[in-house]
Design an enzyme around this catalytic site. Sequence first.
Site, PDB file in Angstrom:
ATOM      1  N   ARG A 159       0.916  -1.263  -0.035  1.00  0.00           N
ATOM      2  CA  ARG A 159       0.029   0.002  -0.014  1.00  0.00           C
ATOM      3  C   ARG A 159       0.817   1.226   0.115  1.00  0.00           C
ATOM      4  N   LEU A 164      10.397  14.740   1.696  1.00  0.00           N
ATOM      5  CA  LEU A 164      10.000  15.785   2.437  1.00  0.00           C
ATOM      6  C   LEU A 164      10.771  15.836   3.873  1.00  0.00           C
ATOM      7  N   SER A 198       8.582  15.551  12.240  1.00  0.00           N
ATOM      8  CA  SER A 198       7.209  16.120  12.362  1.00  0.00           C
ATOM      9  C   SER A 198       7.176  17.497  12.157  1.00  0.00           C
ATOM     10  N   ILE A 253      12.904   7.636   3.135  1.00  0.00           N
ATOM     11  CA  ILE A 253      12.244   7.908   1.808  1.00  0.00           C
ATOM     12  C   ILE A 253      11.825   6.581   1.244  1.00  0.00           C
ATOM     13  N   CYS A 270      -0.369  17.245  -0.201  1.00  0.00           N
ATOM     14  CA  CYS A 270      -0.056  16.116  -0.695  1.00  0.00           C
ATOM     15  C   CYS A 270      -0.174  15.068   0.573  1.00  0.00           C
ATOM     16  N   GLU A 278       3.544   9.886   7.961  1.00  0.00           N
ATOM     17  CA  GLU A 278       2.272  10.677   7.347  1.00  0.00           C
ATOM     18  C   GLU A 278       1.742  11.533   8.625  1.00  0.00           C
ATOM     19  N   THR A 333       2.810  11.326  13.050  1.00  0.00           N
ATOM     20  CA  THR A 333       2.645  10.653  14.062  1.00  0.00           C
ATOM     21  C   THR A 333       1.397  10.661  14.564  1.00  0.00           C
ATOM     22  N   PHE A 343       1.616  22.498  19.010  1.00  0.00           N
ATOM     23  CA  PHE A 343       2.961  22.181  18.487  1.00  0.00           C
ATOM     24  C   PHE A 343       4.562  22.564  19.332  1.00  0.00           C
TER      25      PHE A 343
HETATM   26  P1  TGC Z   1       1.107  25.186   9.740  1.00  0.00           P
HETATM   27  O1  TGC Z   1       1.194  26.447   9.742  1.00  0.00           O
HETATM   28  O2  TGC Z   1      -0.107  24.475  10.381  1.00  0.00           O
HETATM   29  O3  TGC Z   1       0.619  25.145   8.051  1.00  0.00           O
HETATM   30  C1  TGC Z   1       1.009  25.773   7.081  1.00  0.00           C
HETATM   31  C2  TGC Z   1       0.260  25.977   5.974  1.00  0.00           C
HETATM   32  O4  TGC Z   1      -0.475  24.668   5.357  1.00  0.00           O
HETATM   33  C3  TGC Z   1      -1.801  24.390   5.960  1.00  0.00           C
HETATM   34  N1  TGC Z   1      -2.219  23.078   6.260  1.00  0.00           N
HETATM   35  C4  TGC Z   1      -2.552  22.190   5.380  1.00  0.00           C
HETATM   36  N2  TGC Z   1      -2.904  22.183   4.297  1.00  0.00           N
HETATM   37  C5  TGC Z   1      -3.371  20.911   3.660  1.00  0.00           C
HETATM   38  N3  TGC Z   1      -3.237  19.744   4.021  1.00  0.00           N
HETATM   39  C6  TGC Z   1      -2.693  19.798   5.595  1.00  0.00           C
HETATM   40  N4  TGC Z   1      -2.941  18.340   5.934  1.00  0.00           N
HETATM   41  C7  TGC Z   1      -2.288  20.815   6.050  1.00  0.00           C
HETATM   42  N5  TGC Z   1      -1.843  21.074   7.422  1.00  0.00           N
HETATM   43  C8  TGC Z   1      -1.570  22.555   7.314  1.00  0.00           C
HETATM   44  C9  TGC Z   1      -2.214  25.304   6.899  1.00  0.00           C
HETATM   45  O5  TGC Z   1      -3.634  25.781   6.945  1.00  0.00           O
HETATM   46  C10 TGC Z   1      -1.182  26.682   6.398  1.00  0.00           C
HETATM   47  O6  TGC Z   1      -1.664  27.236   5.368  1.00  0.00           O
HETATM   48  P2  TGC Z   1      -1.750  28.989   5.198  1.00  0.00           P
HETATM   49  O7  TGC Z   1      -2.391  29.028   4.152  1.00  0.00           O
HETATM   50  O8  TGC Z   1      -1.992  29.508   6.454  1.00  0.00           O
HETATM   51  O9  TGC Z   1      -0.274  29.071   4.877  1.00  0.00           O
HETATM   52  O10 TGC Z   1       2.415  24.567   9.631  1.00  0.00           O
HETATM   53  P3  TGC Z   1       3.227  24.011  10.825  1.00  0.00           P
HETATM   54  O11 TGC Z   1       4.881  23.940  10.350  1.00  0.00           O
HETATM   55  O12 TGC Z   1       2.766  24.585  12.049  1.00  0.00           O
HETATM   56  O13 TGC Z   1       2.820  22.399  10.767  1.00  0.00           O
HETATM   57  C11 TGC Z   1       2.018  21.546  11.042  1.00  0.00           C
HETATM   58  C12 TGC Z   1       1.865  20.286  11.301  1.00  0.00           C
HETATM   59  C13 TGC Z   1       2.977  19.901  12.346  1.00  0.00           C
HETATM   60  C14 TGC Z   1       0.952  19.845  11.618  1.00  0.00           C
HETATM   61  C15 TGC Z   1       2.803  19.607   9.959  1.00  0.00           C
HETATM   62  O14 TGC Z   1       4.144  20.104   9.723  1.00  0.00           O
HETATM   63  C16 TGC Z   1       2.730  18.170   9.857  1.00  0.00           C
HETATM   64  O15 TGC Z   1       1.769  17.629   9.531  1.00  0.00           O
HETATM   65  N6  TGC Z   1       3.719  17.448  10.443  1.00  0.00           N
HETATM   66  C17 TGC Z   1       3.924  16.020  10.179  1.00  0.00           C
HETATM   67  C18 TGC Z   1       4.942  15.785   8.954  1.00  0.00           C
HETATM   68  C19 TGC Z   1       4.435  14.621   8.483  1.00  0.00           C
HETATM   69  O16 TGC Z   1       3.139  14.092   8.328  1.00  0.00           O
HETATM   70  N7  TGC Z   1       5.561  14.273   7.236  1.00  0.00           N
HETATM   71  C20 TGC Z   1       5.019  13.033   6.334  1.00  0.00           C
HETATM   72  C21 TGC Z   1       6.108  12.889   5.388  1.00  0.00           C
HETATM   73  S1  TGC Z   1       5.674  11.714   3.885  1.00  0.00           S
HETATM   74  C22 TGC Z   1       5.556  10.368   4.569  1.00  0.00           C
HETATM   75  O17 TGC Z   1       5.709   9.904   5.637  1.00  0.00           O
HETATM   76  C23 TGC Z   1       5.387   9.284   3.625  1.00  0.00           C
HETATM   77  S2  TGC Z   1       5.034   7.575   4.149  1.00  0.00           S
HETATM   78  C24 TGC Z   1       4.947   6.807   2.886  1.00  0.00           C
HETATM   79  C25 TGC Z   1       3.442   6.496   2.780  1.00  0.00           C
HETATM   80  O18 TGC Z   1       2.623   7.233   2.573  1.00  0.00           O
HETATM   81  O19 TGC Z   1       3.045   5.205   2.466  1.00  0.00           O
HETATM   82  P1  FAD Z   2      10.143  12.837  15.382  1.00  0.00           P
HETATM   83  O1  FAD Z   2       9.349  14.193  14.568  1.00  0.00           O
HETATM   84  O2  FAD Z   2      11.364  13.160  15.841  1.00  0.00           O
HETATM   85  O3  FAD Z   2       9.144  12.398  16.582  1.00  0.00           O
HETATM   86  C1  FAD Z   2       9.789  11.697  17.390  1.00  0.00           C
HETATM   87  C2  FAD Z   2       8.677  11.617  18.656  1.00  0.00           C
HETATM   88  O4  FAD Z   2       8.296  12.981  19.129  1.00  0.00           O
HETATM   89  C3  FAD Z   2       7.175  10.934  18.124  1.00  0.00           C
HETATM   90  O5  FAD Z   2       6.671  10.110  19.085  1.00  0.00           O
HETATM   91  C4  FAD Z   2       6.494  12.211  17.847  1.00  0.00           C
HETATM   92  O6  FAD Z   2       5.008  11.860  17.954  1.00  0.00           O
HETATM   93  C5  FAD Z   2       7.031  12.976  19.011  1.00  0.00           C
HETATM   94  N1  FAD Z   2       6.785  14.644  18.772  1.00  0.00           N
HETATM   95  C6  FAD Z   2       7.393  15.432  17.820  1.00  0.00           C
HETATM   96  N2  FAD Z   2       6.831  16.629  17.892  1.00  0.00           N
HETATM   97  C7  FAD Z   2       5.836  16.461  18.855  1.00  0.00           C
HETATM   98  C8  FAD Z   2       5.300  17.678  19.496  1.00  0.00           C
HETATM   99  N3  FAD Z   2       5.108  18.912  18.912  1.00  0.00           N
HETATM  100  N4  FAD Z   2       4.638  17.262  20.621  1.00  0.00           N
HETATM  101  C9  FAD Z   2       4.324  16.101  20.932  1.00  0.00           C
HETATM  102  N5  FAD Z   2       5.108  15.012  20.562  1.00  0.00           N
HETATM  103  C10 FAD Z   2       5.914  15.278  19.630  1.00  0.00           C
HETATM  104  N6  FAD Z   2       9.116  10.673   4.841  1.00  0.00           N
HETATM  105  C11 FAD Z   2       9.119  11.276   3.584  1.00  0.00           C
HETATM  106  O7  FAD Z   2       9.303  12.336   3.410  1.00  0.00           O
HETATM  107  N7  FAD Z   2       8.791  10.451   2.517  1.00  0.00           N
HETATM  108  C12 FAD Z   2       8.597   9.208   2.706  1.00  0.00           C
HETATM  109  O8  FAD Z   2       8.471   8.579   1.635  1.00  0.00           O
HETATM  110  C13 FAD Z   2       8.657   8.682   3.995  1.00  0.00           C
HETATM  111  N8  FAD Z   2       8.555   7.260   4.014  1.00  0.00           N
HETATM  112  C14 FAD Z   2       8.577   6.696   5.388  1.00  0.00           C
HETATM  113  C15 FAD Z   2       8.736   5.334   5.523  1.00  0.00           C
HETATM  114  C16 FAD Z   2       8.932   4.787   6.835  1.00  0.00           C
HETATM  115  C17 FAD Z   2       9.122   3.111   6.844  1.00  0.00           C
HETATM  116  C18 FAD Z   2       9.035   5.566   7.956  1.00  0.00           C
HETATM  117  C19 FAD Z   2       9.213   5.001   9.172  1.00  0.00           C
HETATM  118  C20 FAD Z   2       9.125   6.850   7.827  1.00  0.00           C
HETATM  119  C21 FAD Z   2       8.841   7.459   6.547  1.00  0.00           C
HETATM  120  N9  FAD Z   2       8.788   8.853   6.178  1.00  0.00           N
HETATM  121  C22 FAD Z   2       8.908   9.443   4.939  1.00  0.00           C
HETATM  122  C23 FAD Z   2       9.202   9.796   7.198  1.00  0.00           C
HETATM  123  C24 FAD Z   2       8.084  10.069   8.387  1.00  0.00           C
HETATM  124  O9  FAD Z   2       7.077  10.773   7.941  1.00  0.00           O
HETATM  125  C25 FAD Z   2       8.767  10.587   9.628  1.00  0.00           C
HETATM  126  O10 FAD Z   2       9.277   9.543  10.303  1.00  0.00           O
HETATM  127  C26 FAD Z   2       7.576  11.063  10.627  1.00  0.00           C
HETATM  128  O11 FAD Z   2       7.095  12.512  10.180  1.00  0.00           O
HETATM  129  C27 FAD Z   2       8.207  11.381  11.939  1.00  0.00           C
HETATM  130  O12 FAD Z   2       9.260  12.121  12.017  1.00  0.00           O
HETATM  131  P2  FAD Z   2      10.561  11.453  12.776  1.00  0.00           P
HETATM  132  O13 FAD Z   2      10.678  10.111  12.713  1.00  0.00           O
HETATM  133  O14 FAD Z   2      11.531  12.438  12.696  1.00  0.00           O
HETATM  134  O15 FAD Z   2       9.975  11.651  14.280  1.00  0.00           O
END
Ligand code: TGC
Ligand code: FAD
Length: 394
Positions: free
Chosen positions: A94, A135, A142, A167, A247, A372, A374, A392
């Site tokens: 998936r 990303l 996070s 990644i 995204c 995506e 935590t 945050f």
């Molecule tokens: P913040 O100020 O809240 O937001 C900036 C701007 O973005 C807007 N926004 C969103 N828009 C669309 N979808 C969302 N989910 C959105 N979240 C926020 C927001 O309204 C704002 O817009 P504007 O117009 O005011 O500029 O930004 P922040 O820096 O405070 O961050 C918020 C936070 C912590 C929630 C965000 O950074 C976050 O979601 N962190 C988690 C990171 C994450 O999920 N990484 C994933 C990486 S990719 C991955 O893991 C792939 S895994 C592989 C697979 O999918 O199978």
């Molecule tokens: P951290 O951000 O260091 O977090 C560590 C701990 O602290 C967690 O428990 C978290 O919940 C907690 N924490 C962080 N901030 C706060 C807060 N403000 N308050 C309370 N608790 C907090 N990323 C991509 O860009 N592309 C990909 O394709 C991709 N694929 C992935 C595949 C796998 C198998 C894995 C494991 C990860 C992948 N990721 C990818 C990365 C993934 O999105 C990150 O691992 C995730 O966003 C968390 O970041 P981190 O691991 O640095 O944890």
Amino acid sequence: MPFDGVDFYESDSLLSEEERAVRDTVRRFVDDEVLPVIGEHYIAGTFPVELIPKMGELGLYGANLPEEYGCAGLNNVAYGLIMQELERGDSGIRSFASVQGSLVMYPIFAFGTEEQRKRWLPGLASGELIGCFGLTEPDFGSNPGGMITTARETPDGWVLNGAKMWITSGSMADVAIVWAKTGPLADADSIRGFIVPTDTKGFTAKDQKGKLSLRASDTSELVLEDVRVPKDALLPKSDGLKSPLMCLTQARYGIAWGGVGAAMACYVEAVSYAKNRVMFDRPIGAFQLQQARLADMLTEITKAQLLVLQLGRLKDRGTMTPQQVSLAKRNNVNIAAECAREARRLLGANGILVEYQSMRHMANIESVYTYEGTHDIHTLILGQAVTGINAFGG
Ligand code: TGC
Ligand code: FAD
């Protein structure tokens, strides 16, 4: 035995004929092509690359994007059902499809020019091309807004420098969507997306070794050292941190459905085991403690199914919010983790074997819980939605 679904509340009756047909096609694909090989790949730590073109033929990549780009043009419920069934097979399968569709094809579709869409989307839809999404960085998980990867404009293009971590599909990819700052490092509004062919000089990908979760998936570190790309590598409509977060909303939507798939696989395995395993002269399913486990699993799966179905209808209606997606991702991945753990325990010692599915799902879901956003991050997103207060930090 072919998988027959879990449908305690007749939620099938809420699906259209087309949605059911899509679901059943992917269901058969998972039974026939994924389940027979996934255990070996899990142990070996390899991705079943032979499935990539087959999933392309079935139209599973970017299935909710328009047909004119070689995609299936399905609605979002059908897209979700695809993710559900793929994750019933394995979260790694998936993940591959999620990344390809929601994190690579979607940004090209949403932020790209018509030329970029025509150049990249058909190859990605068929699986001839593989994409990844960069990303996360070593020091910015996070909080991706803090990223330090940069893109500097030159007279003939852009020069990218930085590193991306964790990644998915990174080492297999032909093309990477790389997010980088085009302005000062303090300015998250300067984040833009770039389409970077992975054979560009200065781009390297290295396998992440030692994973105990999501083993049938390629996870890599990307390094970009003076990677020069032409002007048209920029996704022109990408504009600040909001663009990659958009995204993530697409991918998280699919993961919420995927959680149901993993949970169903574990539940069905547990029911069958409970009926067949005899201890103290009775099937273990005759003991109240085991029945309680099964009742809890069924209840959580049923709630999760109804949640994603309504979420999908909202997405199709165009009113779905990112916060609603956070609720579903958080809940459904959490219940998948619970179901996998309880199923594994019900299976006793057999539950630790790769011949059974529950422990593989249990280990996989730990990654899904973390990526995506935590579980904690989605808690805070919901907390902010409820109170209006950002907890945050920073
Ligand atoms: P913040 O100020 O809240 O937001 C900036 C701007 O973005 C807007 N926004 C969103 N828009 C669309 N979808 C969302 N989910 C959105 N979240 C926020 C927001 O309204 C704002 O817009 P504007 O117009 O005011 O500029 O930004 P922040 O820096 O405070 O961050 C918020 C936070 C912590 C929630 C965000 O950074 C976050 O979601 N962190 C988690 C990171 C994450 O999920 N990484 C994933 C990486 S990719 C991955 O893991 C792939 S895994 C592989 C697979 O999918 O199978
Ligand atoms: P951290 O951000 O260091 O977090 C560590 C701990 O602290 C967690 O428990 C978290 O919940 C907690 N924490 C962080 N901030 C706060 C807060 N403000 N308050 C309370 N608790 C907090 N990323 C991509 O860009 N592309 C990909 O394709 C991709 N694929 C992935 C595949 C796998 C198998 C894995 C494991 C990860 C992948 N990721 C990818 C990365 C993934 O999105 C990150 O691992 C995730 O966003 C968390 O970041 P981190 O691991 O640095 O944890």
